[in-house]
Write an enzyme that holds these catalytic residues in place. Sequence first.
Site, PDB file in Angstrom:
ATOM      1  N   LYS A  44      -1.453   7.288  -5.821  1.00  0.00           N
ATOM      2  CA  LYS A  44      -2.299   6.182  -5.390  1.00  0.00           C
ATOM      3  C   LYS A  44      -1.755   5.656  -4.064  1.00  0.00           C
ATOM      4  O   LYS A  44      -0.525   5.643  -3.847  1.00  0.00           O
ATOM      5  CB  LYS A  44      -2.259   5.050  -6.443  1.00  0.00           C
ATOM      6  CG  LYS A  44      -2.937   3.759  -6.003  1.00  0.00           C
ATOM      7  CD  LYS A  44      -4.439   3.928  -5.796  1.00  0.00           C
ATOM      8  CE  LYS A  44      -5.099   2.659  -5.243  1.00  0.00           C
ATOM      9  NZ  LYS A  44      -6.532   2.897  -4.915  1.00  0.00           N
ATOM     10  N   CYS A 130      -9.545   2.557   3.427  1.00  0.00           N
ATOM     11  CA  CYS A 130      -9.862   1.791   2.221  1.00  0.00           C
ATOM     12  C   CYS A 130     -10.978   0.791   2.565  1.00  0.00           C
ATOM     13  O   CYS A 130     -10.819  -0.020   3.489  1.00  0.00           O
ATOM     14  CB  CYS A 130      -8.657   1.031   1.694  1.00  0.00           C
ATOM     15  SG  CYS A 130      -9.076   0.044   0.227  1.00  0.00           S
TER      16      CYS A 130
HETATM   17  O1  LIG Z   1     -10.287   0.123  -3.670  1.00  0.00           O
HETATM   18  C1  LIG Z   1      -9.400   1.007  -3.513  1.00  0.00           C
HETATM   19  O2  LIG Z   1      -8.212   0.911  -3.944  1.00  0.00           O
HETATM   20  C2  LIG Z   1      -9.842   2.211  -2.749  1.00  0.00           C
HETATM   21  N1  LIG Z   1     -11.074   2.708  -3.057  1.00  0.00           N
HETATM   22  C3  LIG Z   1     -11.621   3.760  -2.356  1.00  0.00           C
HETATM   23  O3  LIG Z   1     -12.746   4.213  -2.650  1.00  0.00           O
HETATM   24  N2  LIG Z   1     -10.905   4.320  -1.341  1.00  0.00           N
HETATM   25  C4  LIG Z   1      -9.686   3.875  -0.984  1.00  0.00           C
HETATM   26  O4  LIG Z   1      -9.067   4.424  -0.046  1.00  0.00           O
HETATM   27  C5  LIG Z   1      -9.118   2.779  -1.718  1.00  0.00           C
HETATM   28 CL1  LIG Z   1      -7.529   2.221  -1.299  1.00  0.00          CL
END
Ligand SMILES: O=C(O)c1[nH]c(=O)[nH]c(=O)c1Cl
Length: 312
Positions: A44, A130
């Site tokens: 993650k 993100c």
């Molecule tokens: O809400 C998120 O954690 C998230 N969700 C996404 O769809 N892509 C990302 O790079 C991230 Cl970091």
Amino acid sequence: ISTKTTLAGFEFDNCLMNAAGVYCYDAAELDQMQASKAGTFVTKSATLQARTGNPEPRYLATPLGSINSMGLPNHGLPYYLDYVSQQQIAVPNKIYFQSITGFNIDEDEQLLAQITASDFKGIVELNLSCPNVPGKPQTGYDFETVERILTRVFEVYQGPLGIKLPPYFDIVHFDQMAAILNQFPLAFVNCVNSIGNGLFIDAATETVTIKPKNGFGGIGGDYLKPTALANVHAFYQRLKPEIQIIGTGGVKSGQDVFEHLLCGASMVQVGTALQKEGPLIFDRLTAELKTIMQQKGYTQIADFQGQLKHLD
Ligand SMILES: O=C(O)c1[nH]c(=O)[nH]c(=O)c1Cl
């Protein structure tokens, strides 16, 4: 028939792995990835401090994909560096990916300094896309900032590193981004992250389906595949050959994997479908890809990788 691949000079037994954010939040999920048929895993996206992320509900699987506004929940970089350090001993001769994301260029530098100070021997995936931190823009859409970040990154970090990009929807943007990226010794570019700020609603209750940002969230799954393939192929055509492509988006069958490889990907990541099916999906996708390769007379990925034909 082999589905092995090479990325950043390392060989992987299988060209399939998870997409950052899926089956990689903690040791329990990462252990399941380690036990699967995936060639490796990515963690993650890690931040300097641990984060609880956005209020729930923040993820919904839909018939054709998913919507998420997780908000970068993660245990903080040290947690993942410790886990990968253990795996480098427990399962040696395997290269792991560490995803990171800072909220500014100084945080990116601090994260990279922590990695340099650790015994991490893998590949860094710098997340520039993100879409779900309220008030924070997707860095990948700010071209000047991307150039500034990459300049600083390659001044301070010497290990293999690639970036995770948001999807682009304009040929001129492909041209402009590629011109920037070709200046740097990137190991790879990962195309694409979710389509930011989509909206999935429930007509019965006349309500949005996730809580953060009035229901706006990143879109994955079938909705994403044509855009993902276009971004993979556009950057494959434009980037210098030293910068390889990781293909992410809309993969749920061996055919989808084949299409990403045909468009130029060297590694293929699975997000939404992995979340739905679990890590056994890698057995199915590998078998389906091998069947397709066999039917076409291919014995290795190099036989067809990037060989998408145009209608000239
Ligand atoms: O809400 C998120 O954690 C998230 N969700 C996404 O769809 N892509 C990302 O790079 C991230 Cl970091």
